[in-house]
Write a protein that holds these residues in place. Sequence first.
Motif, mmCIF file in Angstrom:
data_model
loop_
_atom_site.group_PDB
_atom_site.id
_atom_site.type_symbol
_atom_site.label_atom_id
_atom_site.label_comp_id
_atom_site.label_asym_id
_atom_site.label_seq_id
_atom_site.Cartn_x
_atom_site.Cartn_y
_atom_site.Cartn_z
ATOM 1 N N LEU A 1 2.546 -16.666 -2.934
ATOM 2 C CA LEU A 1 3.987 -16.556 -2.738
ATOM 3 C C LEU A 1 4.789 -16.857 -3.999
ATOM 4 C CD1 LEU A 1 4.643 -18.116 0.781
ATOM 5 C CD2 LEU A 1 4.942 -15.748 0.087
ATOM 6 N N SER A 2 4.114 -17.298 -5.058
ATOM 7 C CA SER A 2 4.849 -17.609 -6.285
ATOM 8 C C SER A 2 5.174 -16.347 -7.084
ATOM 9 C CB SER A 2 4.053 -18.584 -7.160
ATOM 10 O OG SER A 2 2.917 -17.939 -7.706
ATOM 11 N N LYS A 3 4.605 -15.212 -6.677
ATOM 12 C CA LYS A 3 4.877 -13.944 -7.359
ATOM 13 C C LYS A 3 5.737 -13.070 -6.456
ATOM 14 C CE LYS A 3 0.533 -14.018 -9.870
ATOM 15 N NZ LYS A 3 -0.807 -13.472 -9.995
ATOM 16 N N PRO A 4 6.642 -12.281 -7.055
ATOM 17 C CA PRO A 4 7.441 -11.354 -6.233
ATOM 18 C C PRO A 4 6.537 -10.389 -5.470
ATOM 19 C CG PRO A 4 8.330 -11.511 -8.468
ATOM 20 C CD PRO A 4 7.009 -12.236 -8.475
ATOM 21 N N ILE A 5 6.918 -10.097 -4.239
ATOM 22 C CA ILE A 5 6.150 -9.179 -3.402
ATOM 23 C C ILE A 5 6.860 -7.828 -3.417
ATOM 24 C CG2 ILE A 5 5.302 -8.742 -1.076
ATOM 25 C CD1 ILE A 5 5.478 -11.889 -0.752
ATOM 26 N N VAL A 6 6.317 -6.890 -4.175
ATOM 27 C CA VAL A 6 6.928 -5.568 -4.290
ATOM 28 C C VAL A 6 6.682 -4.812 -2.988
ATOM 29 C CG1 VAL A 6 6.966 -3.403 -5.572
ATOM 30 C CG2 VAL A 6 6.658 -5.568 -6.790
ATOM 31 N N THR A 7 7.775 -4.276 -2.454
ATOM 32 C CA THR A 7 7.738 -3.645 -1.143
ATOM 33 C C THR A 7 8.459 -2.298 -1.190
ATOM 34 O OG1 THR A 7 7.791 -5.842 -0.129
ATOM 35 C CG2 THR A 7 8.383 -3.990 1.283
ATOM 36 N N ALA A 8 7.813 -1.261 -0.654
ATOM 37 C CA ALA A 8 8.445 0.059 -0.554
ATOM 38 C C ALA A 8 9.330 0.088 0.683
ATOM 39 C CB ALA A 8 7.381 1.138 -0.472
ATOM 40 N N GLY B 1 -0.609 -3.748 1.325
ATOM 41 C CA GLY B 1 -1.445 -4.150 2.454
ATOM 42 C C GLY B 1 -0.810 -3.835 3.788
ATOM 43 N N GLY B 2 0.459 -3.424 3.781
ATOM 44 C CA GLY B 2 1.142 -3.036 5.011
ATOM 45 C C GLY B 2 1.722 -4.193 5.786
ATOM 46 N N ALA B 3 2.512 -3.852 6.792
ATOM 47 C CA ALA B 3 3.150 -4.846 7.661
ATOM 48 C C ALA B 3 3.064 -4.351 9.095
ATOM 49 C CB ALA B 3 4.605 -5.050 7.251
ATOM 50 N N THR B 4 3.045 -5.286 10.032
ATOM 51 C CA THR B 4 3.036 -4.927 11.451
ATOM 52 C C THR B 4 4.302 -5.482 12.106
ATOM 53 O OG1 THR B 4 1.787 -6.925 11.997
ATOM 54 C CG2 THR B 4 0.522 -4.923 11.635
ATOM 55 N N VAL B 5 4.780 -4.773 13.109
ATOM 56 C CA VAL B 5 5.956 -5.216 13.856
ATOM 57 C C VAL B 5 5.480 -6.190 14.938
ATOM 58 C CG1 VAL B 5 7.858 -4.502 15.359
ATOM 59 C CG2 VAL B 5 7.164 -3.048 13.428
ATOM 60 N N VAL B 6 6.075 -7.397 14.954
ATOM 61 C CA VAL B 6 5.680 -8.399 15.954
ATOM 62 C C VAL B 6 6.752 -8.609 17.013
ATOM 63 C CG1 VAL B 6 4.055 -9.605 14.456
ATOM 64 C CG2 VAL B 6 6.450 -10.317 14.463
ATOM 65 N N GLU C 1 14.590 6.391 -0.711
ATOM 66 C CA GLU C 1 13.382 5.578 -0.745
ATOM 67 C C GLU C 1 13.330 4.846 -2.085
ATOM 68 O OE1 GLU C 1 8.622 5.999 0.294
ATOM 69 O OE2 GLU C 1 9.987 7.687 0.615
ATOM 70 N N TYR C 2 13.018 3.564 -2.037
ATOM 71 C CA TYR C 2 12.968 2.769 -3.260
ATOM 72 C C TYR C 2 12.107 1.539 -3.049
ATOM 73 C CZ TYR C 2 16.744 0.481 -0.675
ATOM 74 O OH TYR C 2 17.494 -0.125 0.302
ATOM 75 N N SER C 3 11.922 0.753 -4.117
ATOM 76 C CA SER C 3 11.146 -0.491 -4.041
ATOM 77 C C SER C 3 12.057 -1.684 -4.220
ATOM 78 C CB SER C 3 10.066 -0.519 -5.126
ATOM 79 O OG SER C 3 9.099 0.461 -4.868
ATOM 80 N N VAL C 4 11.697 -2.768 -3.568
ATOM 81 C CA VAL C 4 12.384 -4.048 -3.742
ATOM 82 C C VAL C 4 11.326 -5.112 -3.999
ATOM 83 C CG1 VAL C 4 14.370 -3.452 -2.299
ATOM 84 C CG2 VAL C 4 12.355 -4.536 -1.258
ATOM 85 N N ALA C 5 11.770 -6.286 -4.441
ATOM 86 C CA ALA C 5 10.853 -7.408 -4.673
ATOM 87 C C ALA C 5 11.320 -8.595 -3.842
ATOM 88 C CB ALA C 5 10.815 -7.773 -6.153
ATOM 89 N N PHE D 1 9.109 0.053 5.756
ATOM 90 C CA PHE D 1 9.032 -1.270 5.126
ATOM 91 C C PHE D 1 7.558 -1.525 4.899
ATOM 92 C CE2 PHE D 1 8.348 -5.818 5.161
ATOM 93 C CZ PHE D 1 9.278 -6.247 4.242
ATOM 94 N N GLN D 2 7.112 -1.423 3.638
ATOM 95 C CA GLN D 2 5.682 -1.434 3.373
ATOM 96 C C GLN D 2 5.316 -2.271 2.150
ATOM 97 O OE1 GLN D 2 4.135 2.503 3.009
ATOM 98 N NE2 GLN D 2 2.038 1.865 3.397
#
Length: 197
Positions: free
Chosen positions: A108-115, A85-90, A128-132, A81-82
């Motif tokens: 936040l007004s723009k879709p955040i494309v995430t792998a 800028g990456g993400a961290t597990v909290v 593997e794919y991308s989502v918004a 889940f990327q």
Amino acid sequence: MKKIITLMLLISVFFLTIALPQASAQLADGSHSIQYQVNKPDSNSASIANDYFVKPAKVTVTNGVATVQITLKNSTWITKFQPLGGATVVNEDKVADTRTVQFTVKDLSKPIVTAMKIDIDDINYHHEYSVALVFNGAASTGGAAKTDGAKASTPAGTESQVPNPQTGDATPYVAIAALVGSAFLLYRKKQQTKMEA
């Protein structure tokens, strides 16, 4: 006739510069609970991955930068889940098979494309794919999920529910109609001038 044309042009300019829908207002500093939807990239349609996400998201804004926390269901299936800028597990709950990830976003007004990568060994599914990620109040191409008014459980006074702001969706049509009317009047006036000459 010239005064009518001038008036129509002024009305058109007014609608184009003043009344077109504006982007959603920036969130105030503090904690917010915001509904979102996981879409296929460049689409208003929800991705199958939408079901893997707990709603709403927790968003904390500091100096205009949003820190987003979302919880993933079937966590062991989601091996990647990327967002940019990456993400961290909290937080991770192995019994419930969930994990909460955190990442920062400036707009936040723009879709955040995430792998994403889904690996389900039992059925030999590896994809593997991308989502918004589209948050409420996003641009109209984003297709944000509607808020149901649910509020995340947090200490009183620290959380605010952000409603889905209404946009003036009819405004562009009024502006276009005014422009078309103005163009028609100018064309008609020009034709009358040619006939009289």
